[in-house]
Design a protein around this motif. Structure first.
Motif, short mmCIF file in Angstrom:
data_model
loop_
_atom_site.label_atom_id
_atom_site.label_comp_id
_atom_site.label_asym_id
_atom_site.label_seq_id
_atom_site.Cartn_x
_atom_site.Cartn_y
_atom_site.Cartn_z
N ASN A 138 3.65 0.80 2.56
CA ASN A 138 3.71 -0.53 3.25
C ASN A 138 4.22 -1.44 2.19
O ASN A 138 3.74 -1.61 0.96
CB ASN A 138 2.63 -1.06 3.87
N LYS A 156 12.56 3.66 7.75
CA LYS A 156 11.59 2.71 8.55
C LYS A 156 10.75 3.43 9.64
O LYS A 156 11.30 3.98 10.31
CB LYS A 156 12.30 1.48 9.14
N THR A 157 9.57 3.32 9.42
CA THR A 157 8.50 4.09 10.34
C THR A 157 8.88 3.44 11.78
O THR A 157 8.74 4.35 12.66
CB THR A 157 7.26 3.59 9.95
N THR A 196 4.38 -7.37 7.02
CA THR A 196 4.31 -5.87 6.16
C THR A 196 5.03 -5.01 7.18
O THR A 196 5.04 -5.14 8.31
CB THR A 196 2.67 -5.46 6.36
N VAL A 197 6.05 -4.40 6.47
CA VAL A 197 6.78 -3.45 7.14
C VAL A 197 6.49 -2.04 6.31
O VAL A 197 6.41 -1.74 5.28
CB VAL A 197 8.26 -3.66 6.90
N SER A 198 6.45 -0.82 7.22
CA SER A 198 5.96 0.45 6.70
C SER A 198 7.38 1.32 6.60
O SER A 198 8.33 1.14 7.39
CB SER A 198 5.29 0.90 7.84
N TYR A 199 7.50 2.02 5.83
CA TYR A 199 8.44 2.92 5.43
C TYR A 199 7.89 4.16 5.29
O TYR A 199 6.74 4.48 4.69
CB TYR A 199 9.13 2.58 4.19
N SER A 200 8.55 5.42 5.80
CA SER A 200 8.04 6.81 5.69
C SER A 200 8.92 7.64 5.15
O SER A 200 10.32 7.57 5.20
CB SER A 200 7.73 7.39 7.32
N LYS A 252 5.70 -5.72 1.52
CA LYS A 252 5.67 -7.23 2.04
C LYS A 252 7.00 -7.77 1.99
O LYS A 252 7.66 -7.45 1.00
CB LYS A 252 4.68 -8.09 1.18
N GLU A 274 0.85 -1.48 0.02
CA GLU A 274 -0.05 0.06 -0.13
C GLU A 274 0.78 1.37 -0.10
O GLU A 274 1.90 1.31 0.64
CB GLU A 274 -0.92 -0.07 1.10
N GLN A 327 4.04 7.34 2.95
CA GLN A 327 4.23 6.13 3.48
C GLN A 327 4.00 5.24 2.87
O GLN A 327 3.01 5.24 1.91
CB GLN A 327 3.20 6.12 4.95
#
Length: 152
Positions: free
Chosen positions: A105, A139-140, A126-130, A107, A52, A103
């Motif tokens: 997301n 990395k969030t 899932t990992v989130s990056y901002s 996989k 996403e 942001q």
């Protein structure tokens, strides 16, 4: 001074030969450095399947504590949902408020498998990056929500 034809040819060749060899040696040195940088870049580059992506209308405030998170440069593929993150540098220990405007997301897992297999895609972590304005993608989980307040 009297020059013979052979002497003229030898003198001309001695003046022209260094000019002909210099670009070849410079090109060889450039190719070696390009191969080294390519190896370094691929070691730091990671591919992820994009889950996403969202833009934030009003930038949100974040800060780092004493950690120095890694800053990434992102390349989004146009023909498939893949993002390639390349580590560029560590963020300096800034003691100020940072603003996040985007942001994504992603996989974790092998990209080809995730894109072909829906079940594997759903089960992947899932990992989130901002995107931190002025720095790049971080990395969030390395950021802390809220404005920075110094503890006198």
């Amino acid at each position: 001074m009297k020059f013979t034809k052979l002497t003229k040819v030898v003198l001309t060749a001695s003046m022209v030969l260094p000019l002909a060899i210099a670009p070849l040696s410079a090109n060889a040195a450039q190719n070696k450095s390009a191969v080294k940088t390519e190896k370094k870049a691929t070691a730091k580059t990671q591919k992820f399947a994009l889950a996403e992506a969202s833009g934030i209308k009003k930038a949100k405030a974040y800060h780092t504590k004493d950690n120095k998170p890694m800053v990434y440069k992102a390349m989004f593929m146009a023909d498939q949902p893949v993002v390639e993150l390349t580590a560029t540098k560590k963020m300096p220990s800034v003691r100020k408020t940072l603003y996040v405007d985007k942001q994504v997301n992603v996989k974790l897992g092998k990209v080809e498998t995730l894109l072909k297999n829906k079940k594997a895609y759903k089960q992947a972590k899932t990992v989130s990056y901002s995107h931190v304005k002025g720095y790049g993608w971080v990395k969030t989980s390395d950021l802390t929500k809220g404005i920075f307040m110094s503890a006198d």
